[in-house]
Scaffold this active site. Structure first.
Site, PDB file in Angstrom:
ATOM      1  N   GLN A  51      -4.518 -16.181   4.125  1.00 36.19           N
ATOM      2  CA  GLN A  51      -5.001 -15.247   3.685  1.00 36.19           C
ATOM      3  C   GLN A  51      -5.794 -15.583   2.460  1.00 36.19           C
ATOM      4  O   GLN A  51      -6.356 -14.956   1.810  1.00 36.19           O
ATOM      5  CB  GLN A  51      -4.284 -14.125   3.552  1.00 36.19           C
ATOM      6  CG  GLN A  51      -3.599 -13.471   4.967  1.00 36.19           C
ATOM      7  CD  GLN A  51      -2.835 -12.356   4.588  1.00 36.19           C
ATOM      8  OE1 GLN A  51      -1.492 -12.618   4.578  1.00 36.19           O
ATOM      9  NE2 GLN A  51      -3.369 -11.185   4.847  1.00 36.19           N
ATOM     10  N   LEU A  90      -3.511  -7.016   4.491  1.00 34.14           N
ATOM     11  CA  LEU A  90      -4.573  -7.051   3.486  1.00 34.14           C
ATOM     12  C   LEU A  90      -5.968  -7.703   3.854  1.00 34.14           C
ATOM     13  O   LEU A  90      -7.060  -7.383   3.021  1.00 34.14           O
ATOM     14  CB  LEU A  90      -3.944  -7.785   2.093  1.00 34.14           C
ATOM     15  CG  LEU A  90      -2.657  -7.273   1.590  1.00 34.14           C
ATOM     16  CD1 LEU A  90      -2.111  -8.134   0.398  1.00 34.14           C
ATOM     17  CD2 LEU A  90      -3.066  -5.993   0.876  1.00 34.14           C
ATOM     18  N   HIS A 131       4.970 -10.352  11.539  1.00 46.26           N
ATOM     19  CA  HIS A 131       3.354 -10.158  11.025  1.00 46.26           C
ATOM     20  C   HIS A 131       2.791 -11.326  10.382  1.00 46.26           C
ATOM     21  O   HIS A 131       1.875 -12.137  10.659  1.00 46.26           O
ATOM     22  CB  HIS A 131       3.110  -8.946  10.195  1.00 46.26           C
ATOM     23  CG  HIS A 131       1.810  -8.677   9.657  1.00 46.26           C
ATOM     24  ND1 HIS A 131       0.953  -7.541  10.108  1.00 46.26           N
ATOM     25  CD2 HIS A 131       1.023  -9.548   9.009  1.00 46.26           C
ATOM     26  CE1 HIS A 131      -0.325  -7.826   9.454  1.00 46.26           C
ATOM     27  NE2 HIS A 131      -0.022  -9.000   8.796  1.00 46.26           N
ATOM     28  N   GLU A 132       3.569 -11.818   9.078  1.00 43.06           N
ATOM     29  CA  GLU A 132       3.185 -12.982   8.330  1.00 43.06           C
ATOM     30  C   GLU A 132       3.289 -14.141   9.116  1.00 43.06           C
ATOM     31  O   GLU A 132       2.315 -14.850   8.899  1.00 43.06           O
ATOM     32  CB  GLU A 132       4.007 -12.998   7.130  1.00 43.06           C
ATOM     33  CG  GLU A 132       4.026 -11.607   6.276  1.00 43.06           C
ATOM     34  CD  GLU A 132       2.399 -11.267   5.803  1.00 43.06           C
ATOM     35  OE1 GLU A 132       1.679 -12.125   5.850  1.00 43.06           O
ATOM     36  OE2 GLU A 132       2.156 -10.094   5.761  1.00 43.06           O
TER      37      GLU A 132
HETATM   38 NI    NI Z   1      -1.593  -9.499   7.360  1.00 41.71          NI
END
Ligand code: NI
Length: 160
Positions: A51, A90, A131-132
């Site tokens: 990310q 995010l 999720h991560e």
């Molecule tokens: Ni995410």
């Protein structure tokens, strides 16, 4: 310490498979510090290295604001139960969607000295871990959303 630019959906870096971390260098330590700073600055509960444009298997998570977790080369060992609820990312700003996840997760990972440890989580921590970790294999939660991806402002309008 620095805030890094968070990559958003559509950026191809978010769809790549990340590489294992084999040694911890000064640059790795700087990346980890920056990832925590960037996550807290953005009021997120988790952030994966891709990310911020780095294809390494590193994740930071803090679901309470007081329990920072660093997971290097994480692997899920065990899951159980089920939870269904809203999730966001995010890298997908302003959006939320319903995702079903395990309610319990046990993960093996390595710390900043590449020492192995295990972490167990339930509820939001379990959700964040799942999720991560998916980010490390190039996947976003939007692939798993049940129904439509919604605007955060529509879902949480009464709370603001
Ligand atoms: Ni995410």
């Amino acid at each position: 310490m620095a805030i890094r630019n968070i990559r958003e959906m559509g950026d191809p870096v978010l769809n790549k498979v990340c590489k294992e971390v084999k040694e911890i260098t000064d640059r790795t330590r700087e990346l980890i510090d920056d990832m925590f700073d960037t996550m807290y600055e953005a009021n997120g509960v988790g952030l994966a290295a891709p990310q911020v444009g780095i294809l390494k298997r590193i994740v930071v998570i803090d679901v309470t604001g007081e329990e920072p977790h660093l997971l290097i080369n994480p692997v899920i060992l065990e899951t159980s139960g089920e939870q269904t609820g809203n999730e966001g990312c995010l890298s997908v700003p302003g959006k939320t969607g319903i995702v079903t996840r395990p309610n319990y997760v046990k993960v093996k990972a390595y710390d900043e000295n590449l020492q192995p440890f295990e972490l167990e989580g339930t509820e939001l921590l379990a959700r964040a871990i799942c999720h991560e970790l998916e980010h490390l294999d190039g996947h976003l939660y939007v692939e798993k959303v049940e129904g439509d991806l919604l605007n955060v402002s529509d879902v949480y309008e009464d709370e603001d």
